[in-house]
Design an enzyme around this catalytic site. Sequence first.
Site, PDB file in Angstrom:
ATOM      1  N   ASP A  89       0.924  -1.421   0.151  1.00 60.33           N
ATOM      2  CA  ASP A  89       0.205   0.352  -0.313  1.00 60.33           C
ATOM      3  C   ASP A  89       0.873   1.097  -0.469  1.00 60.33           C
ATOM      4  O   ASP A  89       1.726   1.339  -0.086  1.00 60.33           O
ATOM      5  CB  ASP A  89      -1.016  -0.202   1.019  1.00 60.33           C
ATOM      6  CG  ASP A  89      -0.568   0.016   2.370  1.00 60.33           C
ATOM      7  OD1 ASP A  89       0.788   0.484   2.661  1.00 60.33           O
ATOM      8  OD2 ASP A  89      -0.539   0.095   3.559  1.00 60.33           O
ATOM      9  N   SER A  90       0.434   2.548  -0.281  1.00 63.69           N
ATOM     10  CA  SER A  90       0.936   3.574  -0.032  1.00 63.69           C
ATOM     11  C   SER A  90       1.356   4.460   1.330  1.00 63.69           C
ATOM     12  O   SER A  90       1.895   5.429   1.143  1.00 63.69           O
ATOM     13  CB  SER A  90       0.578   4.674  -0.757  1.00 63.69           C
ATOM     14  OG  SER A  90      -0.795   5.084   0.277  1.00 63.69           O
ATOM     15  N   GLY A  91       0.462   3.621   1.955  1.00 59.90           N
ATOM     16  CA  GLY A  91       1.148   4.298   3.584  1.00 59.90           C
ATOM     17  C   GLY A  91       0.245   5.873   4.032  1.00 59.90           C
ATOM     18  O   GLY A  91      -0.027   6.167   5.034  1.00 59.90           O
ATOM     19  N   GLY A  92      -1.000   5.599   2.653  1.00 59.90           N
ATOM     20  CA  GLY A  92      -2.043   6.703   3.182  1.00 59.90           C
ATOM     21  C   GLY A  92      -2.566   6.890   4.143  1.00 59.90           C
ATOM     22  O   GLY A  92      -2.807   7.297   5.406  1.00 59.90           O
ATOM     23  N   PHE A  93      -3.530   5.171   4.293  1.00 60.42           N
ATOM     24  CA  PHE A  93      -4.260   4.895   5.077  1.00 60.42           C
ATOM     25  C   PHE A  93      -3.495   5.187   6.579  1.00 60.42           C
ATOM     26  O   PHE A  93      -4.302   5.690   7.200  1.00 60.42           O
ATOM     27  CB  PHE A  93      -4.822   3.378   4.784  1.00 60.42           C
ATOM     28  CG  PHE A  93      -6.087   3.217   5.606  1.00 60.42           C
ATOM     29  CD1 PHE A  93      -7.051   3.542   5.874  1.00 60.42           C
ATOM     30  CD2 PHE A  93      -5.456   1.927   6.660  1.00 60.42           C
ATOM     31  CE1 PHE A  93      -7.786   3.239   6.683  1.00 60.42           C
ATOM     32  CE2 PHE A  93      -6.683   1.345   7.932  1.00 60.42           C
ATOM     33  CZ  PHE A  93      -7.977   2.350   7.975  1.00 60.42           C
ATOM     34  N   ASP A 143      -2.316   8.562  -1.374  1.00 60.88           N
ATOM     35  CA  ASP A 143      -3.308   9.028  -1.858  1.00 60.88           C
ATOM     36  C   ASP A 143      -3.719   9.287  -0.665  1.00 60.88           C
ATOM     37  O   ASP A 143      -3.348   9.061   0.531  1.00 60.88           O
ATOM     38  CB  ASP A 143      -4.562   7.747  -2.165  1.00 60.88           C
ATOM     39  CG  ASP A 143      -4.995   6.881  -1.631  1.00 60.88           C
ATOM     40  OD1 ASP A 143      -3.782   6.695  -0.776  1.00 60.88           O
ATOM     41  OD2 ASP A 143      -5.692   6.490  -1.747  1.00 60.88           O
ATOM     42  N   GLN A 191     -11.218   7.377  -5.308  1.00 59.87           N
ATOM     43  CA  GLN A 191     -11.870   8.172  -4.102  1.00 59.87           C
ATOM     44  C   GLN A 191     -12.716   8.490  -4.018  1.00 59.87           C
ATOM     45  O   GLN A 191     -13.351   8.676  -5.389  1.00 59.87           O
ATOM     46  CB  GLN A 191     -10.561   9.039  -3.434  1.00 59.87           C
ATOM     47  CG  GLN A 191      -9.066   8.124  -2.727  1.00 59.87           C
ATOM     48  CD  GLN A 191      -9.837   7.509  -1.464  1.00 59.87           C
ATOM     49  OE1 GLN A 191     -10.600   7.811  -0.989  1.00 59.87           O
ATOM     50  NE2 GLN A 191      -8.328   6.690  -1.072  1.00 59.87           N
ATOM     51  N   GLY A 218     -11.321   3.803   0.050  1.00 65.12           N
ATOM     52  CA  GLY A 218     -11.742   4.883   1.302  1.00 65.12           C
ATOM     53  C   GLY A 218     -13.211   4.800   1.531  1.00 65.12           C
ATOM     54  O   GLY A 218     -14.200   4.887   1.593  1.00 65.12           O
ATOM     55  N   ASP A 268      -8.153  -7.489   0.451  1.00 69.73           N
ATOM     56  CA  ASP A 268      -7.456  -6.983   1.474  1.00 69.73           C
ATOM     57  C   ASP A 268      -8.120  -7.078   2.141  1.00 69.73           C
ATOM     58  O   ASP A 268      -8.598  -6.608   2.741  1.00 69.73           O
ATOM     59  CB  ASP A 268      -6.094  -6.505   1.172  1.00 69.73           C
ATOM     60  CG  ASP A 268      -6.404  -5.330   1.919  1.00 69.73           C
ATOM     61  OD1 ASP A 268      -6.801  -4.132   1.602  1.00 69.73           O
ATOM     62  OD2 ASP A 268      -5.823  -4.737   3.384  1.00 69.73           O
ATOM     63  N   CYS A 306     -13.742 -28.340   5.880  1.00 74.83           N
ATOM     64  CA  CYS A 306     -11.741 -27.517   5.738  1.00 74.83           C
ATOM     65  C   CYS A 306     -10.452 -28.482   6.008  1.00 74.83           C
ATOM     66  O   CYS A 306     -10.595 -29.719   6.829  1.00 74.83           O
ATOM     67  CB  CYS A 306     -12.277 -26.914   6.988  1.00 74.83           C
ATOM     68  SG  CYS A 306     -10.455 -25.658   6.678  1.00 74.83           S
ATOM     69  N   CYS A 308      -7.905 -27.926   5.767  1.00 77.14           N
ATOM     70  CA  CYS A 308      -6.561 -26.974   5.986  1.00 77.14           C
ATOM     71  C   CYS A 308      -5.411 -27.254   7.771  1.00 77.14           C
ATOM     72  O   CYS A 308      -6.024 -28.492   8.353  1.00 77.14           O
ATOM     73  CB  CYS A 308      -6.123 -25.822   7.460  1.00 77.14           C
ATOM     74  SG  CYS A 308      -7.308 -25.212   8.985  1.00 77.14           S
ATOM     75  N   CYS A 311      -7.572 -27.862  11.238  1.00 75.96           N
ATOM     76  CA  CYS A 311      -8.679 -29.466  11.310  1.00 75.96           C
ATOM     77  C   CYS A 311      -8.601 -30.469  10.775  1.00 75.96           C
ATOM     78  O   CYS A 311      -9.441 -31.289  11.374  1.00 75.96           O
ATOM     79  CB  CYS A 311     -10.111 -28.025   9.659  1.00 75.96           C
ATOM     80  SG  CYS A 311     -10.681 -26.832  10.181  1.00 75.96           S
ATOM     81  N   HIS A 337      -6.312 -21.427   9.850  1.00 79.34           N
ATOM     82  CA  HIS A 337      -7.623 -21.867   9.622  1.00 79.34           C
ATOM     83  C   HIS A 337      -8.107 -20.444   8.573  1.00 79.34           C
ATOM     84  O   HIS A 337      -9.153 -21.055   7.702  1.00 79.34           O
ATOM     85  CB  HIS A 337      -9.010 -22.126  10.837  1.00 79.34           C
ATOM     86  CG  HIS A 337     -10.151 -22.289  10.429  1.00 79.34           C
ATOM     87  ND1 HIS A 337     -10.538 -23.767   9.712  1.00 79.34           N
ATOM     88  CD2 HIS A 337     -11.558 -21.884  10.899  1.00 79.34           C
ATOM     89  CE1 HIS A 337     -11.768 -23.633   9.138  1.00 79.34           C
ATOM     90  NE2 HIS A 337     -12.489 -22.527   9.789  1.00 79.34           N
TER      91      HIS A 337
HETATM   92 ZN   LIG Z   1      -9.430 -25.150   8.941  1.00 73.08          ZN
END
Ligand SMILES: [Zn+2]
Length: 384
Positions: A89-93, A143, A191, A218, A268, A306, A308, A311, A337
């Site tokens: 990311d740009s660091g803006g947030f 941004d 935005q 945004g 994300d 699941c 994973c 699980c 998980h």
């Molecule tokens: Zn799992």
Amino acid sequence: MKFKLIAQDGKARAGIIETDHGLIETPIYMPVGTQGTVKATEQRELIELGAQIILGNTYHLYLRPGMEVIEQAGGLHHFMNWQKPILTDSGGFQVFSLTALRDIADNGVTFRSHLDGSQHVFTPESVIQIERQLGADIMMVFDECTPYPCEFEYAKKSNEMTLRWAERCIIAKEKQPALYGHSQALFGIVQGSVYPEIREMSARALTKLELEGYAIGGLAVGEPLEEMYRMTEFTEQFLPTDKPRYLMGVGTPENMLESIERGVDMFDCVIPTRNGRNGMLWTRDGTINIRNAQYKTDFTPVDTECDCYTCRTFTRSYLRHLFVTKEILALQLASIHNLSLFLWIVRESRNAILEKRFAEWKTTMLARFQVSSTVSEQPSISFI
Ligand SMILES: [Zn+2]
């Protein structure tokens, strides 16, 4: 970077992003590796879970370990030994949400670190330099992520500044070549808060700049869900079909399904790991709080469907015990998980799009998610 749209089912899209660190099949969820690590999850586990790209946070990595260390390591891929794609990311947030801001001006933002109060300046040029040093496959333009609620006039002025910053980022990218021999794409960020007029202006201006991908920013900043979906749907019509679309900071499995249906390719969000560390686990039949007494002698897996590691190997009873006794293994097993479930959602969405049955799949999953959803009422746990 190349993007190929493979299939479409309604507005839902399946595509492939090709980077120098490998392919990304979309729609995709990107685990968040804020400080060069997806919290409580090892890189080898991420690979086993099928993570295809992870996110790194420019602001945090710039402060610690700092760009000198990252550059000496040969970039973020080498530093953390993750050889698949990375997006930064740009660091803006973070600059706008975490720091004591000193000054926002057209040139850039002066802020104080949330760690030690030291003063720093981010400009479009300096952020591109940092993202070059990090070496992410996908860089984001600098941004201003407006808060919610936000006055129309402020959102409009802020977006105009964000657009000027995007142009400067493009020039800076041309002037500052990549450092590590692989190419780095640059995405723009639409935005405009919850104002269609500004969103349209933003999207139209950014697409003229011919960036390699477009994010919808945004949103997921406290607005009602309906607003988020409405803005996503509205913005999507102005974005080119031959470039990836990324909805920043979103979301839950339900949010992702709704947004995939509206034409989004990339997501994300920190919630699978952050909430997981507090004992909130997603299953195909809703969320559970694993610390609840009802799981004390529940010797079934978190989610029977699941596959994973968590699980396949452990029971709800054992996980509950780890949380209750504040054993750090709890954090790792819960994160594995939840990430597995989030990655499964996007993978199955992709399969459903390829087979032209996305709407049906979405309806089935939304009904299942709501079966036993419970909200954690217990205070969060501090392990260390
Ligand atoms: Zn799992």
